[in-house]
Scaffold this active site. Structure first.
Site, PDB file in Angstrom:
ATOM      1  N   ASP A  99      48.464  23.741 -10.566  1.00 47.10           N
ATOM      2  CA  ASP A  99      49.757  23.366  -9.983  1.00 47.10           C
ATOM      3  C   ASP A  99      50.901  24.083 -10.705  1.00 47.10           C
ATOM      4  OD1 ASP A  99      51.432  22.067  -8.250  1.00 47.10           O
ATOM      5  OD2 ASP A  99      51.427  20.168  -9.336  1.00 47.10           O
ATOM      6  N   ASN A 109      52.723  26.946  -9.274  1.00 50.12           N
ATOM      7  CA  ASN A 109      52.933  28.366  -8.940  1.00 50.12           C
ATOM      8  C   ASN A 109      54.378  28.665  -8.551  1.00 50.12           C
ATOM      9  OD1 ASN A 109      50.217  28.684  -9.247  1.00 50.12           O
ATOM     10  ND2 ASN A 109      49.773  29.140  -7.099  1.00 50.12           N
ATOM     11  N   ARG A 110      54.944  27.819  -7.705  1.00 53.50           N
ATOM     12  CA  ARG A 110      56.286  28.109  -7.180  1.00 53.50           C
ATOM     13  C   ARG A 110      57.347  27.888  -8.245  1.00 53.50           C
ATOM     14  NH1 ARG A 110      55.933  24.831  -1.536  1.00 53.50           N
ATOM     15  NH2 ARG A 110      55.603  23.133  -3.018  1.00 53.50           N
ATOM     16  N   SER A 141      46.425  13.388  -6.845  1.00 57.99           N
ATOM     17  CA  SER A 141      46.696  13.959  -5.527  1.00 57.99           C
ATOM     18  C   SER A 141      45.466  14.116  -4.627  1.00 57.99           C
ATOM     19  CB  SER A 141      47.392  15.319  -5.678  1.00 57.99           C
ATOM     20  OG  SER A 141      48.588  15.168  -6.390  1.00 57.99           O
ATOM     21  N   SER A 191      44.996  21.804  -0.464  1.00 55.83           N
ATOM     22  CA  SER A 191      44.663  20.462   0.018  1.00 55.83           C
ATOM     23  C   SER A 191      44.938  20.343   1.514  1.00 55.83           C
ATOM     24  CB  SER A 191      45.503  19.418  -0.728  1.00 55.83           C
ATOM     25  OG  SER A 191      46.865  19.551  -0.364  1.00 55.83           O
ATOM     26  N   THR A 192      44.417  19.271   2.098  1.00 48.95           N
ATOM     27  CA  THR A 192      44.716  19.019   3.512  1.00 48.95           C
ATOM     28  C   THR A 192      46.237  18.839   3.672  1.00 48.95           C
ATOM     29  OG1 THR A 192      44.062  16.739   3.027  1.00 48.95           O
ATOM     30  CG2 THR A 192      42.498  18.053   4.252  1.00 48.95           C
ATOM     31  N   GLU A 193      46.885  18.271   2.650  1.00 51.28           N
ATOM     32  CA  GLU A 193      48.346  18.058   2.688  1.00 51.28           C
ATOM     33  C   GLU A 193      49.113  19.383   2.612  1.00 51.28           C
ATOM     34  OE1 GLU A 193      46.292  16.374   0.535  1.00 51.28           O
ATOM     35  OE2 GLU A 193      46.275  14.487   1.651  1.00 51.28           O
ATOM     36  N   ASN A 194      48.530  20.385   1.968  1.00 50.96           N
ATOM     37  CA  ASN A 194      49.211  21.678   1.838  1.00 50.96           C
ATOM     38  C   ASN A 194      49.450  22.357   3.191  1.00 50.96           C
ATOM     39  OD1 ASN A 194      47.591  22.499  -1.302  1.00 50.96           O
ATOM     40  ND2 ASN A 194      49.640  21.692  -0.974  1.00 50.96           N
ATOM     41  N   PHE A 195      48.746  21.882   4.231  1.00 45.37           N
ATOM     42  CA  PHE A 195      48.978  22.450   5.560  1.00 45.37           C
ATOM     43  C   PHE A 195      50.367  22.094   6.104  1.00 45.37           C
ATOM     44  CE2 PHE A 195      44.318  22.879   5.625  1.00 45.37           C
ATOM     45  CZ  PHE A 195      44.225  24.185   6.096  1.00 45.37           C
TER      46      PHE A 195
END
Ligand code: IPE
Ligand code: MG
Length: 260
Positions: A38, A40-41, A217, A84-88
């Site tokens: 976690d 990167n940005r 998460s 993750s599925t949430e990252n979509f």
């Protein structure tokens, strides 16, 4: 200034050597290390003052470096949370950029000499129906190319969600019971585990998360029941070998009682 830098570099190298020695003598390596990569940005924006894509690119490079460290340390199972599925829910440009990186990385890792010298098996876990045709091609390539290996295991969680994984297992089991292939009495922790993506892996001994966030998460919810947790403030692209050694040392210093 140059002298100062040289001294710092030497001190760093000495510290690393010392840490490595402590880790090699300090007890067992975690057999299964799981990582939530976690930051990167934030690394791109706060540390480099650059676009977030730079952070993702460096994060991908870090992953390859990290895997190399783990192989050298003799950690048999490495599992990373890549997407993750949430990252979509992120913007499509960012998602496409990340997926391109993962694809390239899969081909690259599958072809590395070290992968075959060490006997590294590569797998991807998650809901593949959410992934593109190209990505599924890259996954098939990496998995097929390494399917003969078993000494080391590298698993990338992509389009992965822990609850979704559990629901999938529940549905599988329910269908088996309905079809008479399994009795209700056969449902146990052991048989349930066999219906998860991680059916052929031990549970993670140590879960590591970077970037200062202190939560899991939706990662490996079932599997983390007795995992040791380690959180570090460094952003993933800035993660160093000494950070890994510190995490392992911390793990080795804990007494694992399994509630007994
Ligand atoms: C981790 O870094 C990479 C992925 C989740 C794909 P982030 O993209 O979450 O970066 P931060 O946490 O917002 O800094
Ligand atoms: Mg994040």
């Amino acid at each position: 200034m140059a002298v100062q830098r040289l001294v710092t570099k030497t001190a760093y190298a000495q510290y690393e050597k010392q840490l490595l020695k402590e880790v090699m003598e300090g007890g067992p390596m975690p057999d299964h290390l799981a990582v939530i990569m976690d930051g990167n940005r934030r690394y791109a924006e706060q540390v480099l003052d650059e676009d977030i894509t730079i952070g993702h690119g460096l994060g991908e490079e870090k992953l390859e470096e990290f895997l190399d460290w783990c192989l050298d340390l003799g950690i048999h199972y490495v599992t990373v949370f890549a997407f993750s599925t949430e990252n979509f829910d992120r913007g499509s440009d960012e998602i496409d950029y990340l997926m391109d990186l993962f694809e390239t990385s899969l081909y690259k890792i599958a072809d590395l000499d070290k992968t075959h010298e060490k006997g590294l098996r590569v797998k991807v876990m998650g809901d593949r129906t959410m992934l593109s045709e190209e990505m599924r091609g890259a996954i098939a390539y990496a998995e097929d190319r390494t399917s003969g290996h078993s000494a080391y295991n590298f698993t990338i969680a992509m389009a992965y969600g822990g609850r979704q994984e559990i629901i999938t297992a529940v549905k599988d089991i329910a269908a088996k019971v309905r079809d008479g292939e399994m009795a209700v009495e056969d449902i146990s922790e052991e048989t349930f585990s066999k219906h998860l993506y991680t059916s052929d892996m031990p549970d993670p001994d140590l879960i590591l998360r970077t970037s200062g966030e202190v939560r899991l998460s939706n990662f490996l919810l079932w599997q983390m029941a007795y995992s040791e947790l380690y959180f570090t403030d460094v952003y993933w692209p800035g993660f160093r070998y000494i950070d890994l050694l510190r995490a392992i040392r911390s793990y080795q210093r804990r007494i694992r009682r399994y509630g007994a």
